[in-house]
Design a protein around this motif. Sequence first.
Motif, PDB file in Angstrom:
ATOM      1  N   GLN A 279      34.495  63.643  10.260  1.00 25.25           N
ATOM      2  CA  GLN A 279      35.169  64.218  11.487  1.00 25.25           C
ATOM      3  C   GLN A 279      34.878  65.029  11.525  1.00 25.25           C
ATOM      4  O   GLN A 279      35.170  65.815  13.089  1.00 25.25           O
ATOM      5  CB  GLN A 279      37.035  63.287  11.033  1.00 25.25           C
ATOM      6  CG  GLN A 279      37.937  63.810  12.033  1.00 25.25           C
ATOM      7  CD  GLN A 279      39.468  63.403  11.401  1.00 25.25           C
ATOM      8  OE1 GLN A 279      39.706  62.703  10.399  1.00 25.25           O
ATOM      9  NE2 GLN A 279      39.838  63.119  12.536  1.00 25.25           N
ATOM     10  N   ARG A 280      35.312  66.097  10.216  1.00 21.03           N
ATOM     11  CA  ARG A 280      35.626  67.136  11.074  1.00 21.03           C
ATOM     12  C   ARG A 280      33.895  67.853  10.779  1.00 21.03           C
ATOM     13  O   ARG A 280      33.507  68.884  11.965  1.00 21.03           O
ATOM     14  CB  ARG A 280      35.382  68.030   8.774  1.00 21.03           C
ATOM     15  CG  ARG A 280      35.121  69.250   8.779  1.00 21.03           C
ATOM     16  CD  ARG A 280      36.672  70.384   9.791  1.00 21.03           C
ATOM     17  NE  ARG A 280      36.550  71.794  10.580  1.00 21.03           N
ATOM     18  CZ  ARG A 280      36.771  72.436  11.015  1.00 21.03           C
ATOM     19  NH1 ARG A 280      38.092  71.880  12.122  1.00 21.03           N
ATOM     20  NH2 ARG A 280      36.878  73.762  11.462  1.00 21.03           N
ATOM     21  N   ARG A 281      32.563  67.259  10.916  1.00 18.73           N
ATOM     22  CA  ARG A 281      31.396  67.747  11.294  1.00 18.73           C
ATOM     23  C   ARG A 281      31.152  67.549  12.421  1.00 18.73           C
ATOM     24  O   ARG A 281      30.506  68.130  13.284  1.00 18.73           O
ATOM     25  CB  ARG A 281      30.241  66.863  10.276  1.00 18.73           C
ATOM     26  CG  ARG A 281      29.881  67.201   9.025  1.00 18.73           C
ATOM     27  CD  ARG A 281      29.335  68.630   8.449  1.00 18.73           C
ATOM     28  NE  ARG A 281      28.286  68.564   9.627  1.00 18.73           N
ATOM     29  CZ  ARG A 281      26.686  68.735   8.431  1.00 18.73           C
ATOM     30  NH1 ARG A 281      26.775  68.603   7.908  1.00 18.73           N
ATOM     31  NH2 ARG A 281      25.586  68.134   9.306  1.00 18.73           N
ATOM     32  N   TYR A 282      31.449  65.960  12.968  1.00 21.55           N
ATOM     33  CA  TYR A 282      31.811  65.849  14.401  1.00 21.55           C
ATOM     34  C   TYR A 282      32.420  67.178  15.555  1.00 21.55           C
ATOM     35  O   TYR A 282      31.796  67.599  15.729  1.00 21.55           O
ATOM     36  CB  TYR A 282      32.339  64.927  14.828  1.00 21.55           C
ATOM     37  CG  TYR A 282      32.370  65.255  16.778  1.00 21.55           C
ATOM     38  CD1 TYR A 282      32.011  64.641  17.266  1.00 21.55           C
ATOM     39  CD2 TYR A 282      33.790  65.001  16.652  1.00 21.55           C
ATOM     40  CE1 TYR A 282      31.951  64.613  18.465  1.00 21.55           C
ATOM     41  CE2 TYR A 282      34.377  65.080  18.176  1.00 21.55           C
ATOM     42  CZ  TYR A 282      33.376  64.499  18.873  1.00 21.55           C
ATOM     43  OH  TYR A 282      33.732  64.976  19.898  1.00 21.55           O
ATOM     44  N   ILE A 283      33.136  67.406  14.989  1.00 26.38           N
ATOM     45  CA  ILE A 283      34.065  68.824  15.752  1.00 26.38           C
ATOM     46  C   ILE A 283      33.246  70.119  15.474  1.00 26.38           C
ATOM     47  O   ILE A 283      32.964  71.035  16.275  1.00 26.38           O
ATOM     48  CB  ILE A 283      35.457  69.292  14.784  1.00 26.38           C
ATOM     49  CG1 ILE A 283      36.447  68.321  14.954  1.00 26.38           C
ATOM     50  CG2 ILE A 283      35.660  70.698  15.409  1.00 26.38           C
ATOM     51  CD1 ILE A 283      38.071  68.386  14.294  1.00 26.38           C
ATOM     52  N   GLU A 284      32.837  70.399  14.249  1.00 28.33           N
ATOM     53  CA  GLU A 284      31.977  71.617  14.117  1.00 28.33           C
ATOM     54  C   GLU A 284      30.489  71.438  14.910  1.00 28.33           C
ATOM     55  O   GLU A 284      30.318  72.360  15.603  1.00 28.33           O
ATOM     56  CB  GLU A 284      31.673  71.726  12.644  1.00 28.33           C
ATOM     57  CG  GLU A 284      32.201  71.887  11.167  1.00 28.33           C
ATOM     58  CD  GLU A 284      32.614  71.998  10.373  1.00 28.33           C
ATOM     59  OE1 GLU A 284      30.968  71.429   9.781  1.00 28.33           O
ATOM     60  OE2 GLU A 284      32.650  72.531   9.026  1.00 28.33           O
ATOM     61  N   GLU A 285      30.029  70.639  14.266  1.00 24.46           N
ATOM     62  CA  GLU A 285      28.837  70.123  15.510  1.00 24.46           C
ATOM     63  C   GLU A 285      28.894  70.208  16.622  1.00 24.46           C
ATOM     64  O   GLU A 285      28.083  70.992  17.901  1.00 24.46           O
ATOM     65  CB  GLU A 285      27.906  68.999  14.985  1.00 24.46           C
ATOM     66  CG  GLU A 285      27.056  68.524  13.874  1.00 24.46           C
ATOM     67  CD  GLU A 285      27.268  67.751  13.520  1.00 24.46           C
ATOM     68  OE1 GLU A 285      27.296  66.442  14.252  1.00 24.46           O
ATOM     69  OE2 GLU A 285      26.142  66.947  12.128  1.00 24.46           O
ATOM     70  N   ASN A 286      29.999  70.233  17.151  1.00 23.79           N
ATOM     71  CA  ASN A 286      30.271  70.221  18.965  1.00 23.79           C
ATOM     72  C   ASN A 286      30.272  71.334  19.569  1.00 23.79           C
ATOM     73  O   ASN A 286      30.659  71.392  20.308  1.00 23.79           O
ATOM     74  CB  ASN A 286      31.412  68.725  18.993  1.00 23.79           C
ATOM     75  CG  ASN A 286      32.885  68.920  20.661  1.00 23.79           C
ATOM     76  OD1 ASN A 286      33.104  69.405  20.542  1.00 23.79           O
ATOM     77  ND2 ASN A 286      31.669  68.412  21.309  1.00 23.79           N
TER      78      ASN A 286
ATOM     79  N   LEU B 131      31.088  56.214  10.539  1.00 22.45           N
ATOM     80  CA  LEU B 131      29.260  57.338  10.271  1.00 22.45           C
ATOM     81  C   LEU B 131      29.331  58.094  11.447  1.00 22.45           C
ATOM     82  O   LEU B 131      28.384  59.586  11.829  1.00 22.45           O
ATOM     83  CB  LEU B 131      28.422  56.579  10.268  1.00 22.45           C
ATOM     84  CG  LEU B 131      28.015  55.529   9.550  1.00 22.45           C
ATOM     85  CD1 LEU B 131      26.525  54.503   9.558  1.00 22.45           C
ATOM     86  CD2 LEU B 131      27.555  56.741   7.755  1.00 22.45           C
ATOM     87  N   GLY B 132      30.518  58.747  12.096  1.00 23.27           N
ATOM     88  CA  GLY B 132      30.499  59.950  12.704  1.00 23.27           C
ATOM     89  C   GLY B 132      29.666  59.347  14.851  1.00 23.27           C
ATOM     90  O   GLY B 132      29.225  58.284  14.344  1.00 23.27           O
TER      91      GLY B 132
END
Length: 319
Positions: free
Chosen positions: A102-109, A54-55
């Motif tokens: 995984q990609r959402r984590y990078i974008e949000e970060n 879930l991130g």
Amino acid sequence: MMLMQLLRTISLSLLLAVAIAVPAQEKRVHRHGDLSDHVHDDTHGYQYDHEAFLGKEEAKTFDQLTPEESKERLGKIVDRIDTDSDGYISHKELHQWIKHRQRRYIEENVDKHWKEYDLNKDGLVAWEEYKNTTYGYYLDEEFDDVDDKASYKSMLARDERRFKAADINRDGIATKEEFTAFLHPEEYDHMKSIVVKETVEDIDKDGDGLINLEEYIGDMFTPENSESEPDWVKTEKNHFVEFRDINKDGFLDAAEVSKWILPGEVDHADNEAQHLIHETDADKDGRLSLDEILEKAQFLSVSTLTDYGTLLSDVHDEL
């Protein structure tokens, strides 16, 4: 396979009162820390699987829910993963979901830090903006106010080297995409050499440009108070000898490190999807039903899963 957070940052704690220090995950390349920072060892808990499912950013407050609440909410998340609405989660659907998180984590970060560094609000981050935001006060003092002056100078030089590698048109200014490559170089082919170089620099304690077995294990595990060696350390030693050290010379060179750490060589999201199905698929039909997932709700959702309110907002926005 043991999953350690391979590359930990040199502390910037002394900077916190004066400058905006880059978080640990931005300062050093992670092997695949974007799935989870925890050890992937089910004998010590399921934190890795929680965060991969879930991130990481949402994996904080789910333990406050009752078992009934967690199962109800997990069911709603399952509905989202089941993109073909057949009532089952396939390996493909689970793989795509983990990659999405995984990609959402990078974008949000990246989004979180973009505002800190784009000082003139022109939609770009210049090297000078990044450097002055991160090191400004200490640059003026030539790092005289810190105990380990050499380490901070080395950190600055390393940041500049990585920034230049990410800056494709060499204009000293990063677009959002270039800044993403700077913060998460493991995701970009043109940054692979930086990933490998930084990894070797961080683990190679004797400065010979190679990683020996002692350095390899030492970056993952340091015994305390006569602590006995865990089984996973023995496994990692075997991995070093049998798999990592391809030419069997007792060291890992840059080429061997590249095969070891770089995403793309191994699809960790795919491996995690296979692992979750293996642990949850009771009837061994290669797919997961809601009942199977709820039966293993603790494995997937207890303790460190998600701030469900954040996740539902995310789901609503994307739908």
